[in-house]
Design an enzyme around this catalytic site. Structure first.
Site, short mmCIF file in Angstrom:
data_model
loop_
_atom_site.label_atom_id
_atom_site.label_comp_id
_atom_site.label_asym_id
_atom_site.label_seq_id
_atom_site.Cartn_x
_atom_site.Cartn_y
_atom_site.Cartn_z
N ARG A 163 79.08 8.23 62.73
CA ARG A 163 79.80 8.79 61.54
C ARG A 163 79.80 9.64 60.59
NH1 ARG A 163 82.31 4.55 58.82
NH2 ARG A 163 82.58 3.93 56.49
N PHE A 181 73.16 9.27 71.69
CA PHE A 181 74.14 9.06 71.81
C PHE A 181 74.58 7.62 71.03
CE2 PHE A 181 74.68 7.72 76.13
CZ PHE A 181 75.01 6.96 76.42
N PRO A 230 72.33 16.76 79.57
CA PRO A 230 72.25 15.86 77.58
C PRO A 230 71.01 17.29 77.45
CG PRO A 230 71.91 13.97 79.44
CD PRO A 230 71.95 16.08 80.07
N SER A 231 71.25 17.72 76.05
CA SER A 231 70.28 18.17 75.20
C SER A 231 69.96 20.06 75.63
CB SER A 231 68.59 17.54 75.50
OG SER A 231 68.77 16.54 74.64
N GLU A 285 79.36 13.03 61.44
CA GLU A 285 80.32 13.80 62.27
C GLU A 285 82.33 13.54 61.33
OE1 GLU A 285 81.17 16.94 63.96
OE2 GLU A 285 79.27 16.35 64.62
N SER A 341 75.20 17.03 61.77
CA SER A 341 75.53 15.54 61.13
C SER A 341 74.56 15.09 60.36
CB SER A 341 76.57 14.91 62.13
OG SER A 341 75.90 14.41 63.31
N HIS A 342 73.44 15.61 61.57
CA HIS A 342 71.82 14.71 61.68
C HIS A 342 70.95 15.04 60.96
CE1 HIS A 342 74.24 11.75 63.04
NE2 HIS A 342 73.61 10.89 62.04
N ARG A 387 75.83 21.04 82.57
CA ARG A 387 75.00 20.81 82.46
C ARG A 387 74.01 19.45 81.91
NH1 ARG A 387 74.54 19.06 76.31
NH2 ARG A 387 76.54 19.89 75.42
P1 NDP Z 1 76.73 13.62 70.72
O1 NDP Z 1 78.35 12.96 70.93
O2 NDP Z 1 77.08 14.87 70.00
O3 NDP Z 1 75.62 13.73 71.50
C1 NDP Z 1 75.31 13.05 72.87
C2 NDP Z 1 74.20 13.12 73.70
O4 NDP Z 1 75.82 14.01 75.06
C3 NDP Z 1 73.67 14.21 73.70
O5 NDP Z 1 72.57 14.15 73.98
C4 NDP Z 1 74.11 15.38 73.94
O6 NDP Z 1 73.73 16.53 74.65
C5 NDP Z 1 75.26 14.82 75.23
N1 NDP Z 1 76.60 16.11 75.58
C6 NDP Z 1 77.48 16.15 74.90
N2 NDP Z 1 78.38 16.97 75.61
C7 NDP Z 1 78.04 17.01 76.98
C8 NDP Z 1 78.09 17.38 77.89
N3 NDP Z 1 79.07 18.10 78.24
N4 NDP Z 1 77.63 17.87 79.75
C9 NDP Z 1 75.95 16.54 79.33
N5 NDP Z 1 75.08 16.07 78.33
C10 NDP Z 1 76.37 16.33 77.04
O7 NDP Z 1 76.41 11.96 69.87
P2 NDP Z 1 77.20 11.07 69.17
O8 NDP Z 1 77.43 11.81 68.05
O9 NDP Z 1 77.34 9.56 69.43
O10 NDP Z 1 75.68 10.71 68.10
C11 NDP Z 1 75.06 11.87 67.08
C12 NDP Z 1 73.37 11.81 66.22
O11 NDP Z 1 74.00 10.40 65.65
C13 NDP Z 1 72.59 11.23 67.83
O12 NDP Z 1 71.72 11.44 67.67
C14 NDP Z 1 72.30 9.81 67.50
O13 NDP Z 1 71.11 9.79 67.29
C15 NDP Z 1 72.94 9.72 66.34
N6 NDP Z 1 73.59 8.75 65.53
C16 NDP Z 1 72.24 8.14 63.98
C17 NDP Z 1 72.44 6.68 63.77
C18 NDP Z 1 71.48 6.09 63.40
O14 NDP Z 1 72.36 4.72 62.69
N7 NDP Z 1 70.16 6.20 62.60
C19 NDP Z 1 73.52 6.04 64.16
C20 NDP Z 1 74.79 7.17 65.19
C21 NDP Z 1 73.96 8.11 65.21
P3 NDP Z 1 73.20 17.69 73.19
O15 NDP Z 1 72.58 17.28 71.99
O16 NDP Z 1 72.50 18.78 73.82
O17 NDP Z 1 74.80 18.03 73.01
O1 PYC Z 2 75.91 9.29 62.35
O2 PYC Z 2 76.49 7.02 62.32
C1 PYC Z 2 75.46 7.60 62.13
C2 PYC Z 2 74.78 7.34 61.28
C3 PYC Z 2 74.02 6.12 60.88
C4 PYC Z 2 73.62 6.32 60.35
C5 PYC Z 2 72.65 7.32 60.74
N1 PYC Z 2 73.62 8.45 61.17
#
Ligand code: NDP
Ligand code: PYC
Length: 338
Positions: free
Chosen positions: A185, A178, A305-306, A187, A46-47, A303
């Site tokens: 969004r 997260f 995160p990351s 996703e 998604s990113h 596990r």
């Molecule tokens: P995820 O729910 O995919 O992941 C959140 C975090 O939790 C990650 O560090 C992930 O590590 C970890 N994680 C997931 N599953 C497990 C598990 N079972 N055990 C332990 N850790 C776990 O993220 P989101 O969908 O919430 O966000 C995705 C991305 O979107 C982020 O990088 C965020 O910065 C970006 N984003 C950017 C925005 C913006 O405005 N610029 C706005 C919103 C989101 P791993 O990656 O290793 O799975």
């Molecule tokens: O996935 O929510 C999102 C998002 C907003 C801005 C960048 N990514």
């Protein structure tokens, strides 16, 4: 096969070329391409390279200034401010990082505010860039008002991510990143592109009813994660990376977008803490305690995160990545038909 195999260098070359084609200045194109390639490399679809379509749209619609020259100031001894002057946030972050690191080392703690910028990306590349200097990092950014507060169904907050990084000598840092919404969004956008339903607890339609239709959630309101707890954290991100640093809330960002469907406009706050400043000679012992905590997590089969991301990175560095064929075709079409 409905995917296309590429090496990371091929992907980087394609991303840079397309970003220059849509008008980004070379320094912006390189910084923006790097974050997209990192996302794809680490299995963050998604990113990842999907964001080329998003960034191209932001430039085409006049949301992002393609040749903005970031302006760096030091409003206080431990503060760095980089005015992105309307451009994408990657270059201002890159330009402000050396001063953030220097100030964190000098004062034990420092903060970097990137303002007046367009943010479409994940935050982990930025916290990893800080942990690479042996510093602890926190990062926050608001987005557009797409997310309802717990107990409501109308959008107020952005998807407002929080990222944290802890350096681990000789190992990949401990990083989480997260959205404070149930899911990013991006996703939901990928589900819509794939014609797939979303879980019912991701959001509401425009009338405030739960729905599994991705497009209806995008038109309605997303939910926060963790009920009232995620809702409070989303509000915190609004405040820290909006009004505190002189920039917009997610509602103001959406209003400024004016229906152009561009990426969020506004600020990002990055805080860096120097363990040596707190711990001095006690650093090694306390970092060993942190490692013991990580061992206790992994030792029971959970596990960190990351961990998924680092595993994906190792695979991508060896084998390259596979891009969905439709996405690859959409990227190739950027700039080819005016
Ligand atoms: P995820 O729910 O995919 O992941 C959140 C975090 O939790 C990650 O560090 C992930 O590590 C970890 N994680 C997931 N599953 C497990 C598990 N079972 N055990 C332990 N850790 C776990 O993220 P989101 O969908 O919430 O966000 C995705 C991305 O979107 C982020 O990088 C965020 O910065 C970006 N984003 C950017 C925005 C913006 O405005 N610029 C706005 C919103 C989101 P791993 O990656 O290793 O799975
Ligand atoms: O996935 O929510 C999102 C998002 C907003 C801005 C960048 N990514």
């Amino acid at each position: 096969m409905n995917s296309v195999s590429m090496t990371l260098d091929e992907l980087r070359t394609l991303a840079r070329a397309k970003l220059r084609l849509v008008g980004l200045a070379p320094d912006h194109a390189d910084a923006v391409a790097e974050t997209m390639v990192a996302g794809e490399r680490d299995g963050c679809a998604s990113h990842g390279i999907y964001r080329l379509l998003v960034a191209a749209n932001s430039v085409a619609k006049g949301v992002a200034v393609p040749d903005a020259v970031p302006d760096i100031t030091e409003p206080a001894p431990a503060l760095v401010k980089v005015d992105g002057r309307g451009g994408f946030a990657q270059l201002p972050f890159e330009r402000g990082l050396p001063l953030l690191v220097e100030k964190a080392r000098r004062h034990g703690i420092a903060a970097l505010a990137v303002t007046n910028s367009v943010h479409f990306a994940a935050l982990w590349p930025e916290v990893e860039a800080v942990t690479a200097h042996g510093l602890v990092a926190l990062a926050f950014t608001p987005s557009h008002a797409w997310v309802a507060p717990a107990g409501g169904t109308k959008p107020v907050f952005g998807t407002n991510p929080i990222a944290f990084g802890w350096p681990r000598p000789g190992r990949d840092p401990f990083v989480f990143d997260f959205a404070t919404s149930a899911v990013a969004r991006g996703e939901i956008e990928l589900h819509r592109r794939a014609g797939k339903p979303v879980p019912e607890d991701w959001g509401y339609d425009a009338a405030g009813n739960p729905t599994t239709d991705a497009a209806s959630v995008l038109d309605g309101a997303m939910r926060t994660f963790g009920g009232h707890k995620g809702s409070a954290l989303a509000a915190m991100v609004e405040l820290l990376a909006g009004p505190l640093i002189g920039d917009m809330t997610s509602a103001e960002s959406l209003a400024a977008d004016g229906g152009r469907m561009g990426s969020p406009i506004g600020g990002e706050l990055v805080i860096a803490l120097d363990p040596a400043g707190f711990l001095g000679a006690g650093l090694a012992g306390r970092f060993a305690a942190a490692e013991a905590m990580f061992d206790s997590i992994e030792g029971q089969g959970a596990r960190l995160p990351s961990a998924r991301r680092y595993a994906a990175r190792a695979t991508s560095l060896r084998d390259g990545v596979r891009i969905p064929a439709q996405l690859h075709a959409d990227i190739l079409a950027i700039g080819s038909n005016g």
